[in-house]
Write a protein that holds these residues in place. Structure first.
Motif, short mmCIF file in Angstrom:
data_model
loop_
_atom_site.label_atom_id
_atom_site.label_comp_id
_atom_site.label_asym_id
_atom_site.label_seq_id
_atom_site.Cartn_x
_atom_site.Cartn_y
_atom_site.Cartn_z
N SER A 55 0.78 -1.07 0.14
CA SER A 55 0.07 0.00 -0.15
C SER A 55 0.87 1.35 -0.07
CB SER A 55 -1.06 0.05 1.26
OG SER A 55 -1.88 -1.13 1.12
N ILE A 56 1.96 1.26 0.79
CA ILE A 56 2.88 2.29 0.48
C ILE A 56 3.60 2.61 -0.85
CG2 ILE A 56 5.27 3.46 1.61
CD1 ILE A 56 4.43 2.03 4.33
N ALA A 57 3.89 1.41 -1.14
CA ALA A 57 4.55 1.38 -2.85
C ALA A 57 3.27 2.14 -3.77
CB ALA A 57 4.66 0.07 -3.18
N VAL A 58 2.17 1.71 -3.43
CA VAL A 58 1.02 2.18 -4.40
C VAL A 58 0.95 3.77 -4.26
CG1 VAL A 58 -1.51 2.50 -4.73
CG2 VAL A 58 -0.32 0.16 -4.59
N LYS A 59 1.22 4.16 -3.02
CA LYS A 59 1.00 5.76 -2.63
C LYS A 59 2.36 6.40 -2.95
CE LYS A 59 -1.94 7.48 -0.71
NZ LYS A 59 -3.08 7.87 -1.07
N CYS A 60 3.38 5.63 -3.42
CA CYS A 60 4.67 6.18 -3.99
C CYS A 60 4.51 6.14 -5.59
CB CYS A 60 5.64 5.51 -3.49
SG CYS A 60 6.29 5.34 -1.69
N GLU A 61 3.37 5.65 -5.95
CA GLU A 61 3.12 5.49 -7.44
C GLU A 61 4.31 4.69 -8.18
OE1 GLU A 61 2.53 9.41 -9.29
OE2 GLU A 61 1.58 10.02 -7.69
N PHE A 62 4.66 3.72 -7.18
CA PHE A 62 5.66 2.61 -7.89
C PHE A 62 4.77 1.52 -8.63
CE2 PHE A 62 8.88 3.46 -4.24
CZ PHE A 62 9.29 4.47 -5.00
N ASN A 63 5.38 0.66 -9.42
CA ASN A 63 4.50 -0.30 -10.21
C ASN A 63 4.53 -1.37 -9.04
OD1 ASN A 63 4.10 -3.07 -11.79
ND2 ASN A 63 4.44 -1.46 -13.43
N ILE A 64 3.09 -1.89 -9.04
CA ILE A 64 2.85 -2.69 -7.90
C ILE A 64 3.24 -4.28 -8.29
CG2 ILE A 64 0.54 -3.51 -8.87
CD1 ILE A 64 1.44 -2.73 -5.04
N THR A 66 6.54 -4.85 -9.67
CA THR A 66 7.71 -4.59 -9.20
C THR A 66 8.19 -3.37 -10.34
OG1 THR A 66 8.54 -6.87 -8.49
CG2 THR A 66 10.16 -5.46 -9.88
N GLY A 67 8.91 -2.45 -9.81
CA GLY A 67 9.25 -1.37 -10.45
C GLY A 67 9.08 0.25 -9.76
N SER A 68 9.75 1.11 -10.38
CA SER A 68 9.53 2.34 -10.16
C SER A 68 8.31 3.14 -10.77
CB SER A 68 10.84 3.11 -10.54
OG SER A 68 10.99 3.17 -11.83
N ARG A 69 8.31 4.47 -10.49
CA ARG A 69 7.34 5.18 -11.25
C ARG A 69 7.63 5.17 -12.71
NH1 ARG A 69 6.11 11.14 -8.42
NH2 ARG A 69 5.32 10.20 -6.33
N ASN A 70 8.62 5.05 -13.39
CA ASN A 70 8.76 5.02 -14.62
C ASN A 70 8.48 3.75 -15.31
OD1 ASN A 70 9.37 7.94 -14.46
ND2 ASN A 70 11.75 7.20 -14.00
N ASN A 71 8.43 2.53 -14.43
CA ASN A 71 8.07 1.34 -15.12
C ASN A 71 6.81 1.19 -15.45
OD1 ASN A 71 10.73 0.20 -13.04
ND2 ASN A 71 11.07 0.62 -15.19
N ILE A 72 6.18 1.44 -16.63
CA ILE A 72 4.72 1.28 -16.78
C ILE A 72 4.71 0.02 -17.69
CG2 ILE A 72 2.76 2.70 -17.73
CD1 ILE A 72 4.25 4.98 -17.29
N TYR A 73 3.84 -1.05 -17.03
CA TYR A 73 3.50 -2.08 -17.96
C TYR A 73 2.42 -2.98 -17.21
CZ TYR A 73 6.24 -4.51 -14.28
OH TYR A 73 6.96 -5.03 -13.19
#
Length: 245
Positions: A55-64, A66-73
């Motif tokens: 849930s913290i990762a989602v709030k950071c806008e990371f890929n749920i 695995t990934g960062s904000r820039n990893n959109i898949y």
């Protein structure tokens, strides 16, 4: 630390009778302060530690997956409902970072291969120039850690990173964590069952095994105590475990 506090917006929750709000730790959760660059979440399966970390990762806008904000898949992982009811407090706000979800790491490796088809060699070069799918599970994890865990002033959320790592490579991960947290002012929040990772010096260890999240010491964790008991007396423990009623 950059992430200072996580607060549950309790006034917006309509019922605590449904998942994940019926998990004892979540039901009693109000806020959690982070006072250390390295924090571990520990607890049995189903205790809520991964649910909170995701849930913290989602709030950071990371890929749920695995990934960062820039990893959109596209991924097959549902965002945890809990994320809609969390508020994160930062000082300062950090956008750099990465979320590792060990059980869906395959999705991230596939994503990199697809990117590499568009830009050959450049995408995989930081990972040794080899597809993560063509490396052993442990090698691919370390390739990821050595490549992606390197931004200054970043936050890294790792969910059971030991899943693919041998004891020796868990020690290698500890060295990576130490180097980054000291030199580059990064923050780690790690959900783990590993007594090796939990041995990181001066880390904050938060237990999810009771009705509330409580700080504990390394020696008081079940992970340490059970592992130590087994190593000190494997025959005795196995005899007790296998003893017929």
């Amino acid at each position: 630390m950059s992430l200072q506090k996580v607060t549950l917006l309790r006034e917006e929750i309509k019922s605590y009778n449904e998942y994940p709000f019926n998990i004892p730790v979540i039901k009693n959760f109000e806020e959690l302060d982070f006072l250390n660059n390295v924090t571990f979440f520990v607890g049995e399966n189903g205790s809520g530690k991964s649910t909170l970390l995701e849930s913290i990762a989602v709030k950071c806008e990371f890929n749920i997956s695995t990934g960062s904000r820039n990893n959109i898949y596209k991924n097959d992982v549902d965002e945890p409902t809990l994320s809609n009811y969390l508020r994160l407090s930062w000082l300062p706000k950090v956008n750099n970072g990465f979320f590792l979800r060990a059980e869906s790491f395959y999705n991230f490796a596939t994503y990199l291969d697809e990117l590499n088809e568009q830009v050959p060699d450049d995408v995989l070069k930081p990972y040794g120039g080899i597809s993560l799918h063509k490396q052993s599970h442990g090698e691919s994890f370390l390739s990821l850690f050595n490549n992606r865990l390197g931004n200054k002033r970043a936050i890294y959320l790792l969910d059971e990173p030991e899943a693919a790592l041998s004891p020796a490579r868990q020690l290698a991960l500890l060295k990576i964590i130490r180097d980054l947290s000291i030199k580059d002012n990064t923050q780690f929040i790690i959900a783990t069952h590993s007594p090796i990772l939990l041995g990181y010096p001066n880390a904050t260890i938060l237990s999810f095994d009771e009705d509330e999240i409580k700080e504990t010491s390394y020696e008081m964790t079940d992970h340490y105590q059970i592992t130590k008991y087994f190593l000190d007396n494997p025959k005795g423990m196995l005899n007790q475990l296998f003893k017929e009623d």
